[in-house]
Design an enzyme around this catalytic site. Sequence first.
Site, PDB file in Angstrom:
ATOM      1  CG  ASP A  46      -5.610  18.803 -14.032  1.00 46.75           C
ATOM      2  OD1 ASP A  46      -4.795  18.258 -14.811  1.00 46.75           O
ATOM      3  OD2 ASP A  46      -6.775  18.391 -13.876  1.00 46.75           O
TER       4      ASP A  46
ATOM      5  NE  ARG B 111      -2.965   0.853   3.158  1.00 50.55           N
ATOM      6  CZ  ARG B 111      -3.212   0.183   4.272  1.00 50.55           C
ATOM      7  NH1 ARG B 111      -3.884  -0.949   4.224  1.00 50.55           N
ATOM      8  NH2 ARG B 111      -2.794   0.637   5.420  1.00 50.55           N
TER       9      ARG B 111
ATOM     10  CE1 TYR C 215     -12.421  14.782 -16.372  1.00 50.75           C
ATOM     11  CE2 TYR C 215     -12.357  14.605 -13.995  1.00 50.75           C
ATOM     12  CZ  TYR C 215     -12.597  14.047 -15.223  1.00 50.75           C
ATOM     13  OH  TYR C 215     -13.023  12.746 -15.298  1.00 50.75           O
TER      14      TYR C 215
ATOM     15  CE  LYS D 119      -8.608  11.302 -18.774  1.00 46.00           C
ATOM     16  NZ  LYS D 119      -8.904  12.509 -18.033  1.00 46.00           N
TER      17      LYS D 119
HETATM   18  C1  LIG Z   1      -9.462  12.836 -16.835  1.00 44.10           C
HETATM   19  C2  LIG Z   1      -9.053  14.074 -16.136  1.00 44.10           C
HETATM   20  C3  LIG Z   1      -9.002  14.115 -14.736  1.00 44.10           C
HETATM   21  C4  LIG Z   1      -9.411  12.934 -13.883  1.00 44.10           C
HETATM   22  O1  LIG Z   1      -8.531  11.869 -14.018  1.00 44.10           O
HETATM   23  P1  LIG Z   1      -8.960  10.303 -13.876  1.00 44.10           P
HETATM   24  O2  LIG Z   1      -7.687   9.604 -14.132  1.00 44.10           O
HETATM   25  O3  LIG Z   1     -10.031  10.038 -14.884  1.00 44.10           O
HETATM   26  O4  LIG Z   1      -9.455  10.134 -12.473  1.00 44.10           O
HETATM   27  C5  LIG Z   1      -8.577  15.290 -14.150  1.00 44.10           C
HETATM   28  N1  LIG Z   1      -8.224  16.371 -14.880  1.00 44.10           N
HETATM   29  C6  LIG Z   1      -8.281  16.367 -16.230  1.00 44.10           C
HETATM   30  C7  LIG Z   1      -7.884  17.586 -16.987  1.00 44.10           C
HETATM   31  C8  LIG Z   1      -8.686  15.223 -16.897  1.00 44.10           C
HETATM   32  O5  LIG Z   1      -8.756  15.221 -18.232  1.00 44.10           O
END
Ligand SMILES: *Cc1c(COP(=O)(O)O)cnc(C)c1O
Length: 383
Positions: free
Chosen positions: A177, A52, A104, A202
């Site tokens: 982000d 973990r 997001y 992504k």
């Molecule tokens: C997809 C996404 C998230 C969330 O990520 P997950 O891996 O789906 O939990 C956060 N910020 C952006 C810009 C995203 O495209």
Amino acid sequence: MSTEKHSKETVLAHGLGHMDEQHLGVIPGIFPSTTYERSADNSYPNGKIYTRDHNPNYEQPEQVLAALEKGEEAMLFSSGMSASISVFMSLKPGDHAIIPKVIYWSFRNWLLTFAKDWGIETTFVENGNIDAVKAAVRPGKTKLLWLETPANPTWEIEDISAWANIAKEADAVLAVDNTIATPLLCNPLELGADIVMHSATKYLNGHSDVLAGALVCKTKNAQWDKIRSIRASGGAVLGPFEAWLLMRGMRTLSVRVNQASSNALSFARAFEQHPLVEEVLYPGLESFKGHELAKKQMQGGFGGMLSIRIKGGEQAAIDVAANLQLIKRATSLGGVESLVEHRASVEGEGTPCPDDLLRISIGIESADDLIADFSQALTHINK
Ligand SMILES: *Cc1c(COP(=O)(O)O)cnc(C)c1O
């Protein structure tokens, strides 16, 4: 191997030089063990105790990400959402955070529901309005500034350095982000941010087959330790195979991001003046509101994400998506295959997203094929 000595492309291709030391395999193995043996002297000789907190398969992608983002340390999470949520969980009830309105969608929803229930106060400001950020600061209470740039799904650009100055003055942390720009096109820590977040689902993984997230810190401090303990207690970690797959995907990040960025620019230019298109939203277009700032803040391209607003409104946009033959109708982004989504349908009530908007994640196919597909789909409006 390091990013001081080598380019990011080289560090990625070689995965920072990690190998299977036991067999001299050029690719490290997958380590499924959940637990590690103690020595007779009661110590743990290599510091690993239980999966973990510790697994060799987390270490390589974490070290590569920290090197790419020029941060001290990175932490992998089981999703981008769990990484983001862990940052907010390190706050206390009554603490205040400032966030742009367009980010997001699922994370904005989480902030409006769970974070609110747990006593975290939030102010949502207009995107691209630095005066609004300044005005939103509550001295002594504002502890976190959170932004996303380019911001999903309209791709507004936030001035990271300007946000960082406000955060510093307020004695607050700035988290960015950086999912859309990727560590290749933008390094928020070098512009003054304290924490960078990625949905590694992504571009980092890039093959639409792993759910993962990551945080990178500028410097390890008490808050970073707290986030680490939140991860270790909650267990929002990847399985070793997923971490290995993520690293496999990351090795080709630079070729994928370059191809997607170049395709996206060609695609955006091809439809910018189209009679059935209201507006193309792409930071790489000179006509885009945040273009100059994006040019200053991003290097080597503007990424693979764009949106197209269709003349004729919501139904026309849905009709165009319905008639695409190559570009797939699906959520998510950053994979090798192009995807389209009528974003307002997903985001539902209260969305700031225009209802005539199609979000497109441009992949690494031939730009000509993508342009031809979208062109033929546009001819089906009202038929
Ligand atoms: C997809 C996404 C998230 C969330 O990520 P997950 O891996 O789906 O939990 C956060 N910020 C952006 C810009 C995203 O495209």
